[in-house]
Design a protein around this motif. Sequence first.
Motif, PDB file in Angstrom:
ATOM      1  N   TRP A 271      26.996 -17.073 -59.029  1.00 41.80           N
ATOM      2  CA  TRP A 271      28.085 -16.161 -59.388  1.00 41.80           C
ATOM      3  C   TRP A 271      27.930 -15.725 -60.857  1.00 41.80           C
ATOM      4  O   TRP A 271      28.035 -14.530 -61.176  1.00 41.80           O
ATOM      5  CB  TRP A 271      29.445 -16.854 -59.173  1.00 41.80           C
ATOM      6  N   ALA A 272      27.650 -16.687 -61.729  1.00 39.66           N
ATOM      7  CA  ALA A 272      27.551 -16.385 -63.159  1.00 39.66           C
ATOM      8  C   ALA A 272      26.396 -15.411 -63.421  1.00 39.66           C
ATOM      9  O   ALA A 272      26.554 -14.418 -64.157  1.00 39.66           O
ATOM     10  CB  ALA A 272      27.361 -17.682 -63.948  1.00 39.66           C
ATOM     11  N   GLU A 273      25.249 -15.664 -62.771  1.00 35.79           N
ATOM     12  CA  GLU A 273      24.082 -14.782 -62.983  1.00 35.79           C
ATOM     13  C   GLU A 273      24.368 -13.372 -62.490  1.00 35.79           C
ATOM     14  O   GLU A 273      24.103 -12.392 -63.168  1.00 35.79           O
ATOM     15  CB  GLU A 273      22.885 -15.340 -62.205  1.00 35.79           C
ATOM     16  N   THR A 274      24.971 -13.285 -61.301  1.00 37.90           N
ATOM     17  CA  THR A 274      25.236 -11.973 -60.713  1.00 37.90           C
ATOM     18  C   THR A 274      26.197 -11.152 -61.565  1.00 37.90           C
ATOM     19  O   THR A 274      26.100  -9.935 -61.634  1.00 37.90           O
ATOM     20  CB  THR A 274      25.854 -12.155 -59.298  1.00 37.90           C
ATOM     21  N   HIS A 275      27.149 -11.845 -62.214  1.00 34.55           N
ATOM     22  CA  HIS A 275      28.206 -11.082 -62.904  1.00 34.55           C
ATOM     23  C   HIS A 275      28.059 -11.062 -64.424  1.00 34.55           C
ATOM     24  O   HIS A 275      28.995 -10.695 -65.129  1.00 34.55           O
ATOM     25  CB  HIS A 275      29.582 -11.633 -62.495  1.00 34.55           C
ATOM     26  N   GLY A 276      26.895 -11.443 -64.930  1.00 29.85           N
ATOM     27  CA  GLY A 276      26.659 -11.371 -66.370  1.00 29.85           C
ATOM     28  C   GLY A 276      27.610 -12.231 -67.171  1.00 29.85           C
ATOM     29  O   GLY A 276      28.179 -11.796 -68.178  1.00 29.85           O
ATOM     30  N   CYS A 277      27.785 -13.461 -66.708  1.00 29.14           N
ATOM     31  CA  CYS A 277      28.691 -14.385 -67.407  1.00 29.14           C
ATOM     32  C   CYS A 277      27.978 -15.706 -67.677  1.00 29.14           C
ATOM     33  O   CYS A 277      27.060 -16.092 -66.951  1.00 29.14           O
ATOM     34  CB  CYS A 277      29.905 -14.714 -66.539  1.00 29.14           C
ATOM     35  N   ALA A 278      28.436 -16.409 -68.708  1.00 27.80           N
ATOM     36  CA  ALA A 278      28.036 -17.805 -68.888  1.00 27.80           C
ATOM     37  C   ALA A 278      29.130 -18.663 -68.282  1.00 27.80           C
ATOM     38  O   ALA A 278      30.319 -18.357 -68.436  1.00 27.80           O
ATOM     39  CB  ALA A 278      27.878 -18.109 -70.367  1.00 27.80           C
ATOM     40  N   LEU A 279      28.742 -19.711 -67.592  1.00 28.22           N
ATOM     41  CA  LEU A 279      29.745 -20.572 -66.952  1.00 28.22           C
ATOM     42  C   LEU A 279      29.476 -22.021 -67.332  1.00 28.22           C
ATOM     43  O   LEU A 279      28.358 -22.519 -67.164  1.00 28.22           O
ATOM     44  CB  LEU A 279      29.690 -20.375 -65.429  1.00 28.22           C
ATOM     45  N   ALA A 280      30.458 -22.674 -67.887  1.00 27.29           N
ATOM     46  CA  ALA A 280      30.326 -24.100 -68.240  1.00 27.29           C
ATOM     47  C   ALA A 280      31.337 -24.886 -67.420  1.00 27.29           C
ATOM     48  O   ALA A 280      32.518 -24.537 -67.376  1.00 27.29           O
ATOM     49  CB  ALA A 280      30.583 -24.299 -69.726  1.00 27.29           C
ATOM     50  N   VAL A 281      30.863 -25.928 -66.753  1.00 20.73           N
ATOM     51  CA  VAL A 281      31.732 -26.782 -65.932  1.00 20.73           C
ATOM     52  C   VAL A 281      31.893 -28.118 -66.645  1.00 20.73           C
ATOM     53  O   VAL A 281      30.898 -28.771 -66.945  1.00 20.73           O
ATOM     54  CB  VAL A 281      31.081 -27.069 -64.552  1.00 20.73           C
ATOM     55  N   SER A 282      33.140 -28.513 -66.916  1.00 23.67           N
ATOM     56  CA  SER A 282      33.399 -29.858 -67.483  1.00 23.67           C
ATOM     57  C   SER A 282      33.903 -30.734 -66.363  1.00 23.67           C
ATOM     58  O   SER A 282      34.968 -30.468 -65.796  1.00 23.67           O
ATOM     59  CB  SER A 282      34.516 -29.789 -68.526  1.00 23.67           C
ATOM     60  N   LEU A 283      33.166 -31.791 -66.062  1.00 21.69           N
ATOM     61  CA  LEU A 283      33.599 -32.712 -65.003  1.00 21.69           C
ATOM     62  C   LEU A 283      34.376 -33.845 -65.667  1.00 21.69           C
ATOM     63  O   LEU A 283      33.859 -34.507 -66.573  1.00 21.69           O
ATOM     64  CB  LEU A 283      32.383 -33.294 -64.280  1.00 21.69           C
ATOM     65  N   THR A 284      35.617 -34.071 -65.221  1.00 24.74           N
ATOM     66  CA  THR A 284      36.410 -35.153 -65.826  1.00 24.74           C
ATOM     67  C   THR A 284      36.735 -36.194 -64.745  1.00 24.74           C
ATOM     68  O   THR A 284      35.829 -36.635 -64.053  1.00 24.74           O
ATOM     69  CB  THR A 284      37.649 -34.609 -66.564  1.00 24.74           C
ATOM     70  N   ASP A 285      38.004 -36.557 -64.585  1.00 27.12           N
ATOM     71  CA  ASP A 285      38.392 -37.690 -63.731  1.00 27.12           C
ATOM     72  C   ASP A 285      37.698 -37.720 -62.366  1.00 27.12           C
ATOM     73  O   ASP A 285      37.614 -36.692 -61.694  1.00 27.12           O
ATOM     74  CB  ASP A 285      39.900 -37.646 -63.443  1.00 27.12           C
ATOM     75  N   GLU A 286      37.290 -38.906 -61.969  1.00 25.89           N
ATOM     76  CA  GLU A 286      36.649 -39.095 -60.653  1.00 25.89           C
ATOM     77  C   GLU A 286      37.671 -39.501 -59.616  1.00 25.89           C
ATOM     78  O   GLU A 286      38.574 -40.276 -59.917  1.00 25.89           O
ATOM     79  CB  GLU A 286      35.675 -40.265 -60.727  1.00 25.89           C
ATOM     80  N   MET A 287      37.517 -39.024 -58.405  1.00 24.84           N
ATOM     81  CA  MET A 287      38.410 -39.446 -57.313  1.00 24.84           C
ATOM     82  C   MET A 287      37.593 -39.846 -56.105  1.00 24.84           C
ATOM     83  O   MET A 287      36.617 -39.173 -55.764  1.00 24.84           O
ATOM     84  CB  MET A 287      39.342 -38.303 -56.915  1.00 24.84           C
ATOM     85  N   ALA A 288      38.023 -40.931 -55.455  1.00 19.97           N
ATOM     86  CA  ALA A 288      37.366 -41.362 -54.218  1.00 19.97           C
ATOM     87  C   ALA A 288      37.798 -40.438 -53.082  1.00 19.97           C
ATOM     88  O   ALA A 288      38.846 -39.778 -53.175  1.00 19.97           O
ATOM     89  CB  ALA A 288      37.762 -42.802 -53.920  1.00 19.97           C
ATOM     90  N   VAL A 289      36.991 -40.404 -52.020  1.00 23.19           N
ATOM     91  CA  VAL A 289      37.301 -39.496 -50.902  1.00 23.19           C
ATOM     92  C   VAL A 289      37.343 -40.231 -49.555  1.00 23.19           C
ATOM     93  O   VAL A 289      37.262 -39.614 -48.510  1.00 23.19           O
ATOM     94  CB  VAL A 289      36.280 -38.321 -50.843  1.00 23.19           C
TER      95      VAL A 289
END
Length: 353
Positions: A271-289
């Motif tokens: 998505w970021a490449e297609t739309h000329g954007c930089a995208l940064a994902v911050s992963l925080t709290d973990e949850m069990a599933v």
Amino acid sequence: MNAILRPLVTALEELGLAEFLAGFSADSVDLADWARAVDLLDGELRTTAGFLLLGRPAKVDGLPTAVAAALPRLQEYGVALQRDNEAQLVDVSLFRAQGVWLFAEPPSIFQVRHYFGPDSLALARRISYRPDSRVLDLCAGPGFQGLIAAQLGARATLVELLDDVARVAALNAELNGVADRIEVLAGDLYAPLASDGRPFDRVVANIPFLPTPTPPGQEAAEQGGEDGFSVGRRVLEGLPRQLAPHGTAHLTALLFQAGDELLMAKELRDWAETHGCALAVSLTDEMAVDPGSDLVQTAVSDLLDADPGADAQALSSEVAEMFARRGATRARLSYLRIDHGVSGFRILDHTER
Ligand SMILES: C[S@@+](CC[C@H](N)C(=O)[O-])C[C@H]1O[C@@H](n2cnc3c(N)ncnc32)[C@H](O)[C@@H]1O
């Protein structure tokens, strides 16, 4: 316009309610903490805190004059009831977070309608706003993100799906004296925006991300769908048109991992490449599933709200299987930052530190 609600804020600050609330952690809002501390107060502050924070009924003639005077206005907005000399708030509390007075529901293990949560605070901490910049707050709820922006001098458009919640956002704008910098629209994401409007410098979206199984074609607009990102995906779809060149967008998301691999990494990178954007994902709290996990049980209680006769155990297995089918071994509360007009993709994992 603010002749009734601004004196309310002044009175609450003079009475010591802002000071009382400032004594709690800035990172959390907790009804149980308030309840313990309110019972140690006395006099008008105790009555007012019980009434506004804890939802206790109160005698109108025992409330501070400015609080009693605000009651008719609060009834118009649907957040208070009064009969004769008795009054009570309905569904919401009035509290203060990051300098903003807010009618909203404090965090709860139950689904709430006027949402405010730890993710609201964590998202707001990540965003800077400039005076006179144009801000779009999607999924605004009672308006916390847009209110912070307006308080810093930005002009914010808030969009909320539910009419009554959008009304509370308008009440909060009036309460904080920023109604002239806030426009509240009720509707679905970008739909209520003018088609020829200028793009925004900031877009913020604390989306609903609780993953719930939904039959095809019946996606619930208020929930996250099977992978928790159905609303997020629609936010991304419309974003390139609404975000100004060099603008930034900030989203919350609940993202799944298989081991250490982020299941949506490729989709987000593409998505970021297609739309000329930089995208940064911050992963925080973990949850069990797994079936007994809080995440699965929250999804189940939400499904039970919609269908109280359903079998809770069967639903737990259904939700856990829905995660397993995708290969998910855990979920991560995540914050996405998108910069328009630059490129790149980055994942920051906060538990790896
Ligand atoms: C997690 S709450 C966020 C509240 C607030 N923005 C905050 O950060 O505290 C999500 C809100 O999005 C609203 N919502 C859900 N689907 C929506 C849609 N399609 N368009 C606009 N609002 C939506 C819900 O009613 C809810 O109030």
